[in-house]
Write a protein that holds these residues in place. Structure first.
Motif: not given
Length: 353
Positions: A23-38, A69-74
């Protein structure tokens, strides 16, 4: 979008989590933030960490969400962090040892957490403790034992984090993160935070090694003061592109690190932009935002995010979400334009706290 809420305690089921990222990517989010410790620790480990059956859960979740996800991964930049490990304690109040000095401050992503600093200066945790205080006894290799490393514990929770920014740990975990995310090189890797047991130059040196080896494309630093930003900038040069620090109406960057980033031409990424969700925050800071939201007929969270994006033209917010509705509402802030009188009201409210 920050993905911590999808991967640690209180997380939704996996299908809901992937649907939220979609849903985030479809809305237009293009930055995802994660971590090794999640990940969610399951049982206490002998070295003071929490042993889990799902190491890498947060990073694997991001990988699988992008793959399905079927959007533009790059177009999507994925950032991760290393330098912290999860802990779990038998008692709900966290680790306590007789005569340990204790300070209360903020955790890496959890405002209001207890941080137990053993044998360090409370004023300058990156420096050794002054004479007369107890310090950890190094092991045979000259390193402090895991049980005496910095702990970050949310009040009343048995789950927490332990700092471990030794270069060898960061380098190993970064390579593991690349495998979790299924990439040859990480887009952006942050040092999750300073480790009082490790000279900050050594932590930044690990990032430089990873840049030089091509394990990461760009580096960032998190939970840092202006002097630490300067150290990273001097050592990494153009390889350093972002600083990730806490910023919200209830924590409005008291050290002025955002202005310092602007002077150096660095992006500023604010974690816990809505104040955090594992611990209570000062609700009074959000009253002006609720007034503007009521007049506009929207959530106050949307107003908060819209206000934050007026602070600096290279600022990024990474609100967490546990369901598609929350992230869609947050992303709507990108289309909100606050009027001058609204900005004046919000600015005055934050400045007057």
């Amino acid at each position: 979008m920050g993905t911590m809420a999808l991967a640690i305690e209180g997380r939704p089921d996996r299908n809901t989590a992937i649907g939220t990222i979609h849903a985030a990517l479809d809305a237009g989010v293009r930055y995802l933030d994660t971590a090794w410790s999640y990940y969610l620790p399951s049982v206490p480990g002998a070295d003071g960490t929490g042993v889990a059956a799902d190491f890498g859960y947060g990073e694997l979740l991001v990988r699988d969400a992008l793959a399905s996800w079927d959007g533009p991964r790059d177009e999507v930049l994925v950032a991760t962090k290393t330098g912290y490990r999860r802990t779990i304690d038998v008692t709900p109040d966290g680790p306590r040892t007789p005569n340990e000095p204790e300070e209360e401050t903020s955790s890496p992503d959890v405002p209001g957490a207890h941080i137990t600093h053993i044998g360090e200066s409370a004023e300058h945790p990156e420096f050794p403790a002054p004479a007369g205080t107890s310090a950890p006894v190094p092991n045979a290799s000259g390193e402090p034992p895991a049980q005496s490393r910095q702990r970050l514990q949310a009040a009343g929770s048995r789950y927490g984090w332990m700092a471990d920014s030794r270069p060898e740990t960061m380098i190993r975990d970064a390579k593991e993160s690349a495998r979790h995310l299924g990439v040859d090189a990480l887009d952006l890797l942050y040092s999750h935070g300073p480790d009082p047991s490790v000279p900050y130059e050594e932590t930044v040196g690990a990032l430089k090694t990873l840049l030089d080896e091509g394990v990461i494309r760009y580096a960032g630093v998190s939970r840092v003061n202006n002097e630490q930003i300067d150290v990273a900038h001097a050592m990494l040069g153009d390889g350093l592109i972002a600083v990730q620090n806490q910023f919200s109406p209830s924590h409005p960057d008291p050290e002025g690190t955002m202005a310092h980033c602007a002077a150096l031409g660095l992006d500023f990424v604010c974690w816990s932009p809505l104040g955090g969700f594992l611990d209570p925050v000062d609700a009074r800071a959000y009253e002006p935002f609720k007034r503007v939201a009521a007049a506009r007929g929207c959530s106050y969270q949307r107003v908060v995010l819209a206000w934050e994006m007026t602070r600096y033209d290279r600022l990024f917010t990474i609100p967490s979400a546990r369901n598609p509705h929350e992230i869609r509402d947050s992303f709507s802030a990108t289309g909100m334009r606050l009027e001058d009188d609204e900005l004046a009201l919000l600015d005055a409210g934050v400045a007057g706290r």
